[in-house]
Design an enzyme around this catalytic site. Structure first.
Site, PDB file in Angstrom:
ATOM      1  N   ASP A 170      12.369  41.274  30.699  1.00  0.00           N
ATOM      2  CA  ASP A 170      11.738  40.590  29.560  1.00  0.00           C
ATOM      3  C   ASP A 170      12.533  41.229  28.241  1.00  0.00           C
ATOM      4  O   ASP A 170      12.941  40.377  27.397  1.00  0.00           O
ATOM      5  CB  ASP A 170      10.229  40.281  29.469  1.00  0.00           C
ATOM      6  CG  ASP A 170       9.645  41.881  29.860  1.00  0.00           C
ATOM      7  OD1 ASP A 170      10.443  42.682  30.499  1.00  0.00           O
ATOM      8  OD2 ASP A 170       8.390  41.869  29.763  1.00  0.00           O
ATOM      9  N   ASP A 177      19.722  34.183  39.018  1.00  0.00           N
ATOM     10  CA  ASP A 177      19.956  32.639  38.771  1.00  0.00           C
ATOM     11  C   ASP A 177      19.584  32.089  37.398  1.00  0.00           C
ATOM     12  O   ASP A 177      20.316  31.283  36.629  1.00  0.00           O
ATOM     13  CB  ASP A 177      18.824  32.154  39.872  1.00  0.00           C
ATOM     14  CG  ASP A 177      18.982  30.542  39.796  1.00  0.00           C
ATOM     15  OD1 ASP A 177      19.780  29.942  39.504  1.00  0.00           O
ATOM     16  OD2 ASP A 177      18.152  29.877  40.453  1.00  0.00           O
ATOM     17  N   TYR A 230      14.364  34.157  47.397  1.00  0.00           N
ATOM     18  CA  TYR A 230      14.984  33.520  47.957  1.00  0.00           C
ATOM     19  C   TYR A 230      15.084  33.585  49.407  1.00  0.00           C
ATOM     20  O   TYR A 230      15.655  32.702  49.983  1.00  0.00           O
ATOM     21  CB  TYR A 230      16.511  33.372  47.562  1.00  0.00           C
ATOM     22  CG  TYR A 230      16.482  32.610  46.070  1.00  0.00           C
ATOM     23  CD1 TYR A 230      16.299  33.360  44.918  1.00  0.00           C
ATOM     24  CD2 TYR A 230      17.297  31.506  45.876  1.00  0.00           C
ATOM     25  CE1 TYR A 230      16.212  32.831  43.923  1.00  0.00           C
ATOM     26  CE2 TYR A 230      17.293  30.837  44.396  1.00  0.00           C
ATOM     27  CZ  TYR A 230      16.907  31.570  43.566  1.00  0.00           C
ATOM     28  OH  TYR A 230      16.814  30.875  42.376  1.00  0.00           O
ATOM     29  N   LYS A 285      12.284  44.318  37.057  1.00  0.00           N
ATOM     30  CA  LYS A 285      10.832  44.306  36.692  1.00  0.00           C
ATOM     31  C   LYS A 285      10.167  45.350  37.641  1.00  0.00           C
ATOM     32  O   LYS A 285       9.186  45.122  38.215  1.00  0.00           O
ATOM     33  CB  LYS A 285      10.493  42.897  36.779  1.00  0.00           C
ATOM     34  CG  LYS A 285       9.160  42.375  36.200  1.00  0.00           C
ATOM     35  CD  LYS A 285       9.017  42.251  34.703  1.00  0.00           C
ATOM     36  CE  LYS A 285       7.897  42.209  34.116  1.00  0.00           C
ATOM     37  NZ  LYS A 285       7.657  42.238  32.874  1.00  0.00           N
TER      38      LYS A 285
END
Ligand code: NAI
Length: 342
Positions: free
Chosen positions: A204, A228, A123, A170
């Protein structure tokens, strides 16, 4: 008397923000509302999507209640939300996701609080065209921002008696950025809150586990983009975007707003559920009680919570997103009647 900056915003924003204002006023709490523009609506009135006077008002009064604002896709002006959160350093997005009375969903006993880092990651909006057909977007991750959001999550967990903080990441792929995020989170856990359970999950796998059994989660901690996405996913577990509130909290100010956006498909039709914005108002009142010591704010928050529990349980004035036929206005009227009974 308290002063709150009200930012109606775009699309369904004015409907839900004014509904929340009406509900809060009906508790009898002495609040002075300072209405300020932001979003596409502010271009017409002030020639700017985020006028400096809006930021100044929040800096001065420390608390804001905000409707959603629109952001053009793939072109146009920079996100007002990203700019507002960065300029006021509202680094912690806090989003409680819980089952609501009489809102039937696939799971019972969902009680998750998402802590989303709110100022950096992808962002940062640092994007470049290297050459024709090659563009980059920079994911920024600083130790300072990782540490303060981790600390906020663990402090919240401790204050509310929550048992576990799970970090979604991740770091198998983004070894430096997400690697730093989990390293710092673990350090904050080990050094400051070792009695709270700590867990790391590759996101995931985390998504799959969440939709299989959301009841195994307590506090979730993650960087900006993941937060988000997971906020909307988690909203889907408890009845949708109409029932998930949020707060953007910094050290010097806080702005409260629902997780949902401007919902252009239903704007201006009395179809929006104002509950998520009303619940954001409840979070705001509790925050005001914590920061000013005025217990009247906490009592007003409790009255509102009692009222929406009662209106939902009674069940004849549910909005369409929750399976009813009422408009947002009728739901708000029912809330106000319930508060006036108490
Ligand atoms: P959205 O959250 O506005 O809408 C998604 C779906 O949920 C739509 O079908 C909508 O009708 C429904 N929905 C949302 N809020 C609802 C409510 N209170 N009651 C009943 N149904 C509701 O997401 P979308 O369409 O992706 O974004 C629209 C605009 O909102 C975009 O410009 C986006 O950038 C902006 N946005 C702003 C946010 C903010 O200001 N905090 C947050 C998210 C999106």
């Amino acid at each position: 008397m308290h002063t709150v900056v009200l930012i109606p915003g775009d699309g369904i924003g004015p409907e839900v923000a004014h509904a929340a204002q009406r509900v809060i006023n009906s508790t009898g709490l002495d609040i002075r509302w300072v209405e300020m523009p932001a979003g596409e609506a502010a271009i017409a009135t002030d020639g700017d999507t985020l006028p400096e006077k809006t930021l100044d008002a929040i800096r001065t009064h420390k608390v804001g209640l905000k409707g959603p604002v629109g952001t053009p896709i793939g072109k146009g002006f920079r996100s007002v939300n990203v700019t507002l959160r960065k300029k006021l350093d509202l680094y912690a997005a806090v989003r409680p996701v819980r089952n609501m009375p009489n809102v039937k969903t696939r799971y019972d006993n969902v009680d998750i609080v998402i802590f989303r880092e709110n100022t950096e990651g992808l962002y940062s909006g640092i994007e470049n065209e290297i050459t024709a057909g090659v563009v980059t977007s920079m994911k920024v991750c600083t130790e300072k921002a990782c540490e303060r959001i981790a600390r906020a999550a663990f402090r919240y967990a401790k204050a509310r008696g929550r048992k576990k903080v799970t970090v979604f990441h991740k770091a198998n792929i983004m070894k430096l950025t997400d690697g730093m995020f989990i390293r710092v989170a673990k350090k904050v856990h080990d050094e400051e809150h070792p009695t709270i359970a700590y867990e790391e999950l590759i996101i995931d796998n985390g998504c799959m586990q969440l939709v299989k059994d959301p009841t195994r989660y307590d506090v979730l901690l993650m960087e900006n983009l993941y937060g988000d996405l997971m906020s909307d996913l988690c909203a889907g577990l408890v009845g949708g975007l109409g029932v998930v509130p949020g707060a953007n909290i910094g050290d010097n100010a806080a702005v409260f707003e629902a997780v949902h956006g401007t919902a252009p498909d239903i704007a201006g039709k009395n179809l929006a559920n104002p509950l998520a914005c009303i619940m954001s108002g409840v979070m705001m009142l509790n925050h005001m009680a914590d920061t000013t010591g005025d217990e009247a704010c906490r009592a007003a928050a409790a009255k509102i919570k009692h009222a929406y529990d009662a209106v939902l349980t009674e069940g004849t004035t549910l909005t369409r997103d929750l399976g009813g036929t009422a408009g947002g206005k009728e739901f708000t009227d029912a809330m106000v009647r319930e508060i006036q009974k108490s």
